[in-house]
Design a protein around this motif. Structure first.
Motif, PDB file in Angstrom:
ATOM      1  N   TRP A  99      -8.606  -6.681   1.769  1.00 24.65           N
ATOM      2  CA  TRP A  99      -9.904  -7.650   1.695  1.00 24.65           C
ATOM      3  C   TRP A  99      -9.577  -8.965   2.148  1.00 24.65           C
ATOM      4  O   TRP A  99      -8.384  -9.565   1.844  1.00 24.65           O
ATOM      5  CB  TRP A  99     -10.192  -7.439   0.310  1.00 24.65           C
ATOM      6  N   LEU A 100     -10.305  -9.568   2.856  1.00 23.34           N
ATOM      7  CA  LEU A 100     -10.021 -10.741   3.379  1.00 23.34           C
ATOM      8  C   LEU A 100     -10.841 -11.887   2.638  1.00 23.34           C
ATOM      9  O   LEU A 100     -12.047 -11.916   2.110  1.00 23.34           O
ATOM     10  CB  LEU A 100     -10.857 -10.702   4.706  1.00 23.34           C
ATOM     11  N   TYR A 101     -10.100 -12.940   2.408  1.00 25.53           N
ATOM     12  CA  TYR A 101     -10.835 -14.122   1.926  1.00 25.53           C
ATOM     13  C   TYR A 101     -10.521 -15.448   2.597  1.00 25.53           C
ATOM     14  O   TYR A 101      -9.327 -16.079   2.885  1.00 25.53           O
ATOM     15  CB  TYR A 101      -9.938 -14.341   0.591  1.00 25.53           C
ATOM     16  N   GLY A 102     -11.696 -15.648   3.365  1.00 31.13           N
ATOM     17  CA  GLY A 102     -11.668 -16.881   4.128  1.00 31.13           C
ATOM     18  C   GLY A 102     -10.878 -16.437   5.294  1.00 31.13           C
ATOM     19  O   GLY A 102     -10.719 -15.365   5.672  1.00 31.13           O
ATOM     20  N   THR A 103     -10.162 -17.472   6.053  1.00 31.74           N
ATOM     21  CA  THR A 103      -9.544 -17.044   7.414  1.00 31.74           C
ATOM     22  C   THR A 103      -7.898 -17.174   7.054  1.00 31.74           C
ATOM     23  O   THR A 103      -7.239 -16.778   8.117  1.00 31.74           O
ATOM     24  CB  THR A 103      -9.773 -18.235   8.464  1.00 31.74           C
ATOM     25  N   ASP A 104      -7.624 -17.539   6.044  1.00 30.81           N
ATOM     26  CA  ASP A 104      -6.064 -17.582   5.795  1.00 30.81           C
ATOM     27  C   ASP A 104      -5.181 -16.926   4.702  1.00 30.81           C
ATOM     28  O   ASP A 104      -4.081 -16.865   4.207  1.00 30.81           O
ATOM     29  CB  ASP A 104      -5.558 -19.086   5.586  1.00 30.81           C
ATOM     30  N   ALA A 105      -6.256 -15.739   4.046  1.00 26.09           N
ATOM     31  CA  ALA A 105      -5.430 -15.133   2.833  1.00 26.09           C
ATOM     32  C   ALA A 105      -6.107 -13.821   2.900  1.00 26.09           C
ATOM     33  O   ALA A 105      -7.461 -13.478   3.400  1.00 26.09           O
ATOM     34  CB  ALA A 105      -5.784 -15.894   1.504  1.00 26.09           C
ATOM     35  N   ALA A 106      -5.681 -12.761   2.162  1.00 22.53           N
ATOM     36  CA  ALA A 106      -6.071 -11.416   2.169  1.00 22.53           C
ATOM     37  C   ALA A 106      -5.330 -10.718   0.890  1.00 22.53           C
ATOM     38  O   ALA A 106      -4.453 -11.306   0.428  1.00 22.53           O
ATOM     39  CB  ALA A 106      -5.892 -10.561   3.272  1.00 22.53           C
ATOM     40  N   THR A 107      -5.863  -9.865   0.227  1.00 21.55           N
ATOM     41  CA  THR A 107      -5.394  -8.878  -0.703  1.00 21.55           C
ATOM     42  C   THR A 107      -5.120  -7.677  -0.129  1.00 21.55           C
ATOM     43  O   THR A 107      -5.958  -7.010   0.789  1.00 21.55           O
ATOM     44  CB  THR A 107      -5.984  -8.723  -2.122  1.00 21.55           C
ATOM     45  N   LEU A 108      -4.268  -6.811  -0.482  1.00 18.18           N
ATOM     46  CA  LEU A 108      -3.964  -5.272   0.169  1.00 18.18           C
ATOM     47  C   LEU A 108      -3.782  -4.475  -1.051  1.00 18.18           C
ATOM     48  O   LEU A 108      -3.025  -4.992  -2.188  1.00 18.18           O
ATOM     49  CB  LEU A 108      -2.725  -5.506   0.797  1.00 18.18           C
ATOM     50  N   GLY A 109      -4.322  -3.180  -1.080  1.00 19.99           N
ATOM     51  CA  GLY A 109      -4.278  -2.430  -2.229  1.00 19.99           C
ATOM     52  C   GLY A 109      -4.509  -1.047  -1.956  1.00 19.99           C
ATOM     53  O   GLY A 109      -4.691  -0.504  -0.598  1.00 19.99           O
ATOM     54  N   MET A 110      -4.574  -0.138  -2.933  1.00 18.51           N
ATOM     55  CA  MET A 110      -4.938   1.105  -2.942  1.00 18.51           C
ATOM     56  C   MET A 110      -4.157   1.817  -1.680  1.00 18.51           C
ATOM     57  O   MET A 110      -4.556   2.814  -0.887  1.00 18.51           O
ATOM     58  CB  MET A 110      -6.523   1.180  -2.452  1.00 18.51           C
ATOM     59  N   VAL A 111      -3.026   1.561  -1.939  1.00 17.24           N
ATOM     60  CA  VAL A 111      -1.981   2.256  -1.048  1.00 17.24           C
ATOM     61  C   VAL A 111      -1.437   3.597  -1.897  1.00 17.24           C
ATOM     62  O   VAL A 111      -0.809   3.390  -2.667  1.00 17.24           O
ATOM     63  CB  VAL A 111      -0.535   1.234  -0.746  1.00 17.24           C
ATOM     64  N   ILE A 112      -1.748   4.605  -1.324  1.00 19.16           N
ATOM     65  CA  ILE A 112      -1.645   6.058  -1.869  1.00 19.16           C
ATOM     66  C   ILE A 112      -0.998   6.895  -0.895  1.00 19.16           C
ATOM     67  O   ILE A 112      -1.619   6.959   0.353  1.00 19.16           O
ATOM     68  CB  ILE A 112      -2.683   6.536  -2.534  1.00 19.16           C
ATOM     69  N   VAL A 113       0.159   7.550  -1.206  1.00 18.53           N
ATOM     70  CA  VAL A 113       0.613   8.651  -0.418  1.00 18.53           C
ATOM     71  C   VAL A 113       0.624  10.083  -1.353  1.00 18.53           C
ATOM     72  O   VAL A 113       1.147   9.903  -2.361  1.00 18.53           O
ATOM     73  CB  VAL A 113       1.899   8.454   0.264  1.00 18.53           C
ATOM     74  N   SER A 114       0.049  11.224  -0.856  1.00 19.12           N
ATOM     75  CA  SER A 114      -0.033  12.202  -1.747  1.00 19.12           C
ATOM     76  C   SER A 114       1.376  12.780  -1.985  1.00 19.12           C
ATOM     77  O   SER A 114       2.303  12.465  -1.200  1.00 19.12           O
ATOM     78  CB  SER A 114      -0.418  13.512  -0.762  1.00 19.12           C
ATOM     79  N   PRO A 115       1.680  13.179  -3.231  1.00 23.80           N
ATOM     80  CA  PRO A 115       3.102  13.493  -3.819  1.00 23.80           C
ATOM     81  C   PRO A 115       3.673  14.410  -2.575  1.00 23.80           C
ATOM     82  O   PRO A 115       4.892  14.576  -2.421  1.00 23.80           O
ATOM     83  CB  PRO A 115       2.711  13.781  -5.062  1.00 23.80           C
ATOM     84  N   ALA A 116       2.736  15.291  -2.055  1.00 27.02           N
ATOM     85  CA  ALA A 116       3.329  16.407  -1.268  1.00 27.02           C
ATOM     86  C   ALA A 116       3.587  16.004   0.136  1.00 27.02           C
ATOM     87  O   ALA A 116       4.342  16.595   0.890  1.00 27.02           O
ATOM     88  CB  ALA A 116       2.378  17.399  -1.093  1.00 27.02           C
ATOM     89  N   ALA A 117       3.214  14.704   0.318  1.00 17.26           N
ATOM     90  CA  ALA A 117       3.778  14.097   1.750  1.00 17.26           C
ATOM     91  C   ALA A 117       4.601  12.798   1.418  1.00 17.26           C
ATOM     92  O   ALA A 117       4.871  12.193   2.484  1.00 17.26           O
ATOM     93  CB  ALA A 117       2.323  13.643   2.229  1.00 17.26           C
ATOM     94  N   GLN A 118       5.130  12.637   0.406  1.00 19.09           N
ATOM     95  CA  GLN A 118       5.972  11.303   0.346  1.00 19.09           C
ATOM     96  C   GLN A 118       7.450  11.730   0.929  1.00 19.09           C
ATOM     97  O   GLN A 118       7.804  12.919   0.944  1.00 19.09           O
ATOM     98  CB  GLN A 118       6.293  11.065  -1.351  1.00 19.09           C
ATOM     99  N   GLY A 119       8.117  10.650   1.198  1.00 17.97           N
ATOM    100  CA  GLY A 119       9.547  10.674   1.645  1.00 17.97           C
ATOM    101  C   GLY A 119       9.189  10.823   3.199  1.00 17.97           C
ATOM    102  O   GLY A 119      10.352  11.245   3.870  1.00 17.97           O
ATOM    103  N   MET A 120       8.285  10.652   3.851  1.00 18.20           N
ATOM    104  CA  MET A 120       7.996  10.873   5.234  1.00 18.20           C
ATOM    105  C   MET A 120       7.709   9.444   5.863  1.00 18.20           C
ATOM    106  O   MET A 120       7.527   9.320   7.156  1.00 18.20           O
ATOM    107  CB  MET A 120       6.877  11.712   5.796  1.00 18.20           C
ATOM    108  N   GLY A 121       7.892   8.344   5.212  1.00 23.70           N
ATOM    109  CA  GLY A 121       7.470   6.968   5.560  1.00 23.70           C
ATOM    110  C   GLY A 121       6.078   6.575   5.807  1.00 23.70           C
ATOM    111  O   GLY A 121       5.770   5.640   6.646  1.00 23.70           O
TER     112      GLY A 121
END
Length: 285
Positions: free
Chosen positions: A63-85
């Motif tokens: 999510w962008l906040y103005g021209t110089d900042a952002a937040t990052l989130g909702m990073v999810i990987v299914s347990p069955a697909a973890q360990g693959m980078g």
């Protein structure tokens, strides 16, 4: 370069058609987000999904906040697909779009090692408090202090207060949140000095963002929402420096989790006379 099994996974832009699958991923992680919460997050920002054989197995958003900042989130990987980078690939995909912006996120213990490898540094914990308060004492207001309903003419004030407290331009976020929320403003000598929103999220309601000049002001704002919603499940995500944790415990909203605030790039410059006492959400900050 992705090789082997990784090469079988495509990364592409997230669309509204992906929300049911994204919701299934977050539910698998026991995260409380409703599909309506996912829809709001996508409407405010952008994201990518990792897809294999037509199945969404990972997500990341920003999510962008103005021209110089952002937040990052909702990073999810299914347990069955973890360990693959896949977590790294999704993060790098989103970060490439963010360029030189300062990026803030709230990391679980599981995600923090990856984020450190990507250049993020810890700046302090956030504690998740939730529950149903049944006996909230009336807030003790100082002389000339008042909590009043948010009015239609208050938006420029909210914008200014949020910018000072966060060091970021969060006007678009507030413009999107307020129509679907209830709000109150804290005034001192008739001057607005803080505010708090109350809206649906997850298993019940969230009190946030809460912006105030001090802990007493924050308690007055939060007490308004908890006291007028006795017995209703509410959640607050509060930074450690808010000094609200023991108070929330006493009110019947125990701490049930912790994430670590992390930043990549220079911290936004905030006004020390006003602070964020509860987050909008962990993803949005």
């Amino acid at each position: 370069m992705a090789t082997g099994i990784e090469a079988m996974v495509d990364l592409r832009a997230m669309t509204v058609d992906d929300l049911p699958a994204a919701h299934a991923l977050s539910s698998e992680q026991k995260w409380p987000h409703r599909i309506e919460d996912w829809d709001m997050l996508l409407s405010l920002g952008f994201g990518y999904v990792a897809e294999r054989d037509g199945d969404v197995i990972g997500t990341a958003m920003a999510w962008l906040y103005g021209t110089d900042a952002a937040t990052l989130g909702m990073v999810i990987v299914s347990p069955a697909a973890q360990g693959m980078g896949l977590g790294r690939r999704l993060m790098e995909k989103v970060m490439a779009d963010l360029g030189d912006r300062t990026i803030l996120l709230n990391a679980t213990d599981e995600g923090a090692p990856l984020y450190r490898k990507l250049g993020f540094e810890s700046i302090g914990p956030v504690y998740q408090h939730q529950g149903a308060a049944f006996a909230v004492p009336v807030a003790e207001l100082i002389p000339d202090e008042r909590v009043r309903p948010l009015g239609a003419k208050d938006m420029p004030t909210l914008h200014a207060l949020a910018r000072r407290a966060s060091g970021m331009n969060r006007d678009a976020l507030l413009d999107a949140l307020v129509p679907g929320a209830q709000g109150v403003v804290l005034t001192r000598s008739n001057e607005p000095v803080g505010f708090a929103l109350f809206r649906r999220f997850g298993r019940g309601y969230v009190v946030g963002p809460t912006v105030a000049p001090d802990t007493g002001g924050a308690k007055a704002l939060i007490s308004h929402w908890l006291g007028s919603n006795n017995g209703i499940f509410c959640r607050l995500d509060v930074p450690e420096e808010s000094a609200l944790c023991s108070w929330l415990d006493e009110l019947g909203l125990p701490c049930v989790g912790r994430v670590m605030r992390m930043v990549r790039g220079p911290l936004p410059q905030t006004d020390p006379s006003i602070k964020i006492f509860s987050l909008t959400t962990q993803a949005l900050g």
